[in-house]
Scaffold this active site. Structure first.
Site, PDB file in Angstrom:
ATOM      1  N   HIS A 191      -3.342   0.354  -4.942  1.00 34.21           N
ATOM      2  CA  HIS A 191      -4.357   0.718  -5.931  1.00 34.21           C
ATOM      3  C   HIS A 191      -5.415   1.641  -5.306  1.00 34.21           C
ATOM      4  O   HIS A 191      -5.701   2.726  -5.823  1.00 34.21           O
ATOM      5  CB  HIS A 191      -4.998  -0.569  -6.459  1.00 34.21           C
ATOM      6  CG  HIS A 191      -6.089  -0.371  -7.462  1.00 34.21           C
ATOM      7  ND1 HIS A 191      -5.918  -0.590  -8.796  1.00 34.21           N
ATOM      8  CD2 HIS A 191      -7.372   0.044  -7.318  1.00 34.21           C
ATOM      9  CE1 HIS A 191      -7.040  -0.328  -9.436  1.00 34.21           C
ATOM     10  NE2 HIS A 191      -7.947   0.061  -8.558  1.00 34.21           N
ATOM     11  N   GLU A 192      -5.940   1.232  -4.167  1.00 36.49           N
ATOM     12  CA  GLU A 192      -7.001   2.030  -3.535  1.00 36.49           C
ATOM     13  C   GLU A 192      -6.461   3.382  -3.057  1.00 36.49           C
ATOM     14  O   GLU A 192      -7.126   4.400  -3.175  1.00 36.49           O
ATOM     15  CB  GLU A 192      -7.636   1.268  -2.360  1.00 36.49           C
ATOM     16  CG  GLU A 192      -8.339  -0.029  -2.755  1.00 36.49           C
ATOM     17  CD  GLU A 192      -9.358   0.133  -3.871  1.00 36.49           C
ATOM     18  OE1 GLU A 192      -9.959   1.220  -3.987  1.00 36.49           O
ATOM     19  OE2 GLU A 192      -9.529  -0.814  -4.660  1.00 36.49           O
ATOM     20  N   HIS A 195      -6.387   5.829  -5.899  1.00 34.58           N
ATOM     21  CA  HIS A 195      -7.681   6.503  -6.109  1.00 34.58           C
ATOM     22  C   HIS A 195      -7.867   7.635  -5.106  1.00 34.58           C
ATOM     23  O   HIS A 195      -8.230   8.754  -5.450  1.00 34.58           O
ATOM     24  CB  HIS A 195      -8.839   5.518  -5.885  1.00 34.58           C
ATOM     25  CG  HIS A 195      -9.035   4.513  -6.990  1.00 34.58           C
ATOM     26  ND1 HIS A 195      -9.117   4.857  -8.307  1.00 34.58           N
ATOM     27  CD2 HIS A 195      -9.204   3.161  -6.945  1.00 34.58           C
ATOM     28  CE1 HIS A 195      -9.319   3.761  -9.033  1.00 34.58           C
ATOM     29  NE2 HIS A 195      -9.359   2.719  -8.232  1.00 34.58           N
ATOM     30  N   ASP A 268     -12.394   0.007 -13.475  1.00 34.36           N
ATOM     31  CA  ASP A 268     -12.053   1.437 -13.507  1.00 34.36           C
ATOM     32  C   ASP A 268     -11.870   1.914 -14.942  1.00 34.36           C
ATOM     33  O   ASP A 268     -12.363   2.966 -15.329  1.00 34.36           O
ATOM     34  CB  ASP A 268     -10.728   1.700 -12.778  1.00 34.36           C
ATOM     35  CG  ASP A 268     -10.799   1.351 -11.311  1.00 34.36           C
ATOM     36  OD1 ASP A 268     -11.913   1.341 -10.771  1.00 34.36           O
ATOM     37  OD2 ASP A 268      -9.734   1.103 -10.716  1.00 34.36           O
TER      38      ASP A 268
END
Ligand code: ZN
Length: 383
Positions: A191-192, A195, A268
């Site tokens: 997930h990170e 980004h 988010d």
């Protein structure tokens, strides 16, 4: 017979402070008196509430010229009475988070002053070994390593003692710390990285400074830190959609890798929808609805009443706004998914690294992101 003692003491404290001004009042563990009122299920009007009320009254009776500054500390900001946090009471809220690499090094310098260190001890590398440690943990490491050195009849603390101390402290910490299971860690890492990769692929977005999967705060399991290169007062449509793109990146990375989504993207998505809604409603950035604003920005809602009552458009328009907001998000989604599909090998590689190291930042991150871009010819370089 003791009723009102707390309140009287608060009055007395502020009285003394004014007499002794300039001075600082520091209240440690503020949550002991500052808990949300009415949270006591047995009786409403207890002693603690009276004390808190008195504190609020005293803080209001203050002006900037009395020369008294009120500071307080708490580990549980979420339990504080909202009245305490209102503007005019505590003007600034400063989060003292877990220290980063430089912070840890600085803390180690302080604690190691009272200990004789061998020349081979490198505080910077110790700081790098201890992500997620707080000041007390680092003090503990120095203390443990001094004990080890004494036990080995050495007159100085060497690197080997410190490394052993880290392991001891870590073993103790692991039980205390919130455990993330392996699967969760994998999801958070991808997930990170999602980004970060999207941010590094777009031209207008802020530089990615750091990605981390060390849990912090109440909700965040990981985070991607982007630092703006300059202050911004105005943004273009492209910049706004790029922001949305970065926000969606985490969720899309999860989809691509696991074919499944988690609840981790809620914040988010909230932020992304908020930007898209503003684009349509305030900035006239929707082709269909045209250059019209539909609501004066940030109208204060008084105590939650009257919200939506002064809407200046019809239900029909409200529906069209919703459709336009969804369209913006959908368009950005497609674009973002393309970016991440293209960089999937990088996503996998970076996530694997992040799972091992837990934090990737600064030059190292820049190098990784640039290396891959160099292999491709069409992409722009990250600064
Ligand atoms: Zn996210």
């Amino acid at each position: 017979m003791f009723v009102g003692v707390g309140a009287a003491r608060v009055r007395d404290m502020f009285g003394q402070a004014v007499q002794k001004a300039p001075c600082i009042i520091f209240i440690d563990e503020l949550d002991a008196v500052g808990k949300t009122r009415g949270s006591n299920p047995v009786g409403g009007h207890d002693e603690r509430e009276q004390t808190l009320n008195q504190l609020l009254v005293e803080m209001d009776g203050f002006d900037a010229n009395t020369g008294v500054i009120i500071m307080s500390a708490t580990n549980r900001p979420e339990t504080l009475d909202p009245a305490l946090l209102r503007p005019g009471r505590f003007d600034r809220q400063i989060v003292v988070d877990r220290p980063d690499l430089n912070g840890r090094e600085a803390i180690l310098v302080i604690h190691s002053k009272s200990v004789k260190l061998d020349e081979n001890v490198n505080l910077k590398s110790i700081a790098a070994m201890t992500p997620g440690f707080v000041g007390a943990d680092l003090a503990n490491i120095i203390n443990e390593s001094a004990l080890l050195a004494a036990r080995r009849s050495k007159d100085k603390v060497g690197m080997s003692e410190i490394e052993e101390a880290i392991e001891r402290v870590m073993a103790g910490l692991e039980k205390k710390k919130r455990l993330i299971n392996k699967q969760e860690k994998e999801i958070v890492a991808h997930h990170e990285c999602g980004h970060a990769l999207v941010a590094s692929s777009l031209k207008t977005t802020d530089k990615v400074k750091k990605i981390s999967i060390i849990p912090r705060g109440v909700a965040a399991l990981g985070y991607t830190l982007q630092l703006p290169t300059e202050d911004r007062y105005m943004m273009t449509r492209g910049e706004l959609t790029d922001r949305i793109s970065v926000l969606l990146g985490g969720r899309i990375a999860e989809e691509i890798i696991f074919n499944e989504v988690s609840t981790g993207a809620q914040n988010d998505l909230e932020k992304a929808s908020d930007i898209a809604r503003r684009m349509v409603k305030y900035y006239g950035m929707s082709e269909k609805l045209g250059i019209v604003t539909f609501e004066p920005e940030s109208k204060p809602a008084f105590m939650g009443f009257g919200m939506g009552s002064n809407k200046e458009y019809s239900e029909e328009t409200a529906r069209e706004i919703d459709i336009e907001v969804k369209k913006i998000i959908d368009d950005v989604y497609v674009k973002t998914r393309e970016i991440l599909e293209k960089r999937k090998p990088m996503l996998v590689k970076l996530s694997k690294m992040l799972m091992e190291k837990e934090v990737i930042e600064g030059e190292e991150l820049k190098k990784i992101l640039n290396d891959e871009i160099d292999e491709k010819t069409d992409a722009t370089k990250v600064n």
